[in-house]
Each structure stands twice: as C-alpha cells, then as structure tokens.
Design a protein around this motif. Structure first.
Motif, PDB file in Angstrom:
ATOM      1  N   SER A  40      28.159 -19.052 -35.860  1.00 46.41           N
ATOM      2  CA  SER A  40      29.163 -19.237 -36.928  1.00 46.41           C
ATOM      3  C   SER A  40      28.422 -18.795 -38.432  1.00 46.41           C
ATOM      4  O   SER A  40      29.067 -18.516 -39.322  1.00 46.41           O
ATOM      5  N   THR A  41      27.022 -18.894 -38.256  1.00 39.11           N
ATOM      6  CA  THR A  41      26.350 -18.404 -39.631  1.00 39.11           C
ATOM      7  C   THR A  41      26.231 -16.873 -39.548  1.00 39.11           C
ATOM      8  O   THR A  41      26.257 -16.436 -40.811  1.00 39.11           O
ATOM      9  N   PHE A  42      25.849 -16.178 -38.342  1.00 35.83           N
ATOM     10  CA  PHE A  42      25.633 -14.665 -38.487  1.00 35.83           C
ATOM     11  C   PHE A  42      26.609 -14.132 -37.909  1.00 35.83           C
ATOM     12  O   PHE A  42      26.805 -12.611 -37.989  1.00 35.83           O
ATOM     13  N   SER A  43      27.918 -14.456 -37.457  1.00 37.35           N
ATOM     14  CA  SER A  43      28.818 -13.806 -36.850  1.00 37.35           C
ATOM     15  C   SER A  43      28.701 -12.306 -36.548  1.00 37.35           C
ATOM     16  O   SER A  43      28.190 -12.156 -35.359  1.00 37.35           O
ATOM     17  N   LEU A  83      15.859 -23.042 -37.133  1.00 42.00           N
ATOM     18  CA  LEU A  83      16.175 -21.818 -36.403  1.00 42.00           C
ATOM     19  C   LEU A  83      16.965 -20.778 -37.318  1.00 42.00           C
ATOM     20  O   LEU A  83      16.578 -19.616 -37.031  1.00 42.00           O
ATOM     21  N   LYS A  84      17.885 -21.181 -37.809  1.00 39.04           N
ATOM     22  CA  LYS A  84      18.839 -20.338 -38.560  1.00 39.04           C
ATOM     23  C   LYS A  84      17.710 -19.578 -39.610  1.00 39.04           C
ATOM     24  O   LYS A  84      17.961 -18.280 -39.906  1.00 39.04           O
ATOM     25  N   GLN A  85      16.883 -20.026 -40.032  1.00 34.66           N
ATOM     26  CA  GLN A  85      15.891 -19.620 -41.170  1.00 34.66           C
ATOM     27  C   GLN A  85      15.008 -18.227 -40.365  1.00 34.66           C
ATOM     28  O   GLN A  85      14.737 -17.318 -41.104  1.00 34.66           O
ATOM     29  N   ARG A  86      14.631 -18.722 -39.255  1.00 32.13           N
ATOM     30  CA  ARG A  86      13.898 -17.731 -38.545  1.00 32.13           C
ATOM     31  C   ARG A  86      14.644 -16.577 -37.816  1.00 32.13           C
ATOM     32  O   ARG A  86      14.182 -15.407 -37.949  1.00 32.13           O
ATOM     33  N   VAL A  87      15.964 -16.607 -37.612  1.00 26.30           N
ATOM     34  CA  VAL A  87      16.778 -15.886 -37.548  1.00 26.30           C
ATOM     35  C   VAL A  87      16.944 -14.975 -38.696  1.00 26.30           C
ATOM     36  O   VAL A  87      16.992 -13.774 -38.669  1.00 26.30           O
ATOM     37  N   ARG A  88      17.604 -15.542 -39.804  1.00 24.71           N
ATOM     38  CA  ARG A  88      17.414 -14.848 -41.127  1.00 24.71           C
ATOM     39  C   ARG A  88      16.154 -14.058 -41.459  1.00 24.71           C
ATOM     40  O   ARG A  88      16.362 -12.769 -42.033  1.00 24.71           O
ATOM     41  N   ARG A  95      18.800 -12.615 -47.545  1.00 24.19           N
ATOM     42  CA  ARG A  95      20.129 -13.296 -47.247  1.00 24.19           C
ATOM     43  C   ARG A  95      20.028 -15.034 -47.482  1.00 24.19           C
ATOM     44  O   ARG A  95      18.909 -15.469 -47.256  1.00 24.19           O
ATOM     45  N   ASN A  96      20.864 -15.353 -48.237  1.00 30.19           N
ATOM     46  CA  ASN A  96      21.014 -16.645 -48.956  1.00 30.19           C
ATOM     47  C   ASN A  96      21.777 -17.453 -47.927  1.00 30.19           C
ATOM     48  O   ASN A  96      22.758 -17.200 -47.398  1.00 30.19           O
ATOM     49  N   ASP A 101      18.950 -23.410 -47.788  1.00 32.94           N
ATOM     50  CA  ASP A 101      17.976 -22.673 -48.827  1.00 32.94           C
ATOM     51  C   ASP A 101      17.925 -23.546 -49.871  1.00 32.94           C
ATOM     52  O   ASP A 101      16.792 -23.607 -50.701  1.00 32.94           O
ATOM     53  N   ALA A 102      19.067 -24.272 -50.355  1.00 31.58           N
ATOM     54  CA  ALA A 102      19.018 -25.054 -51.719  1.00 31.58           C
ATOM     55  C   ALA A 102      17.922 -25.953 -51.991  1.00 31.58           C
ATOM     56  O   ALA A 102      17.100 -25.755 -52.807  1.00 31.58           O
TER      57      ALA A 102
END
Length: 107
Positions: A40-43, A83-88, A95-96, A101-102
């Motif tokens: 969903s995040t990185f499609s 997990l999303k931060q490690r992938v990003r 990438r924001n 991240d806020a």
C-alpha cells in the motif's frame, strides 16, 4: 516474436522484499498484513513482496538479500512504522512517509 502484456510491465524494477514466517507459530496473518502495508505504501516502487513459509520460530524480512528485520536478532516483531522506515531508507531515503515521519521531525 516477443509478446508482452500489461501484466509484464515493470516487474523487473525495484527490490524484492521477502517475509519469511513460521508456519508452526501461525504467523501467516501477521506476515500478510505487513506485506499489504508495504504494498500500500510503496506500490509500484517494489518489484514484489513475497511470503515465504518457514519453521522454527522464524520471522525475517529481507530487502533483496539483506535482512532488514529478524525477530530473534531485533527482539520481536517490527511495528509497521519501523518497517516502513527501514524499507524507505533503502529504497529512497529522501522520501517523506507523511504522518509516519511527522512526529519524528517534531521531536
């Protein structure tokens, strides 16, 4: 003669993320939920997210061939933010991730 379909487009671009989970521990739903969140995040930025059944208490997430999370090494399961931060951080460090991240930026 080569044929291509829209299904074939873009499949070789981006990293392959694998989530290896223990079937004995019944961690399939956890692994599937994490896969859904990553997709969903990185499609289209990832080539695929694969679920790989294993045994012996394994829960490991690999970005290409590098472990970005390992349950025994990292102390349990990652929260989805981590997990999303490690992938990003591997995919596109600039990438924001929006609300994820806020809070980190305001601290």
């Amino acid at each position: 003669m080569s044929t291509s379909s829209s299904h074939d487009v873009g499949q070789s671009v981006g990293p392959r993320i694998t989530i290896t989970y223990c079937t004995q521990c019944q961690w399939l739903l956890r692994a599937a939920w994490m896969a859904q969140e990553l997709l969903s995040t990185f499609s289209t930025d990832v080539r695929e997210v694969a679920l790989v059944p294993g045994t012996g208490g394994i829960f490991r997430i690999d970005y290409d061939d590098d472990a970005i999370w390992e349950r025994k090494r990292d102390g349990g399961f990652p929260d989805i933010k981590t997990l999303k931060q490690r992938v990003r951080d591997r995919l596109d460090p600039t990438r924001n991730l929006g609300h994820i991240d806020a809070k980190q930026r305001s601290e």
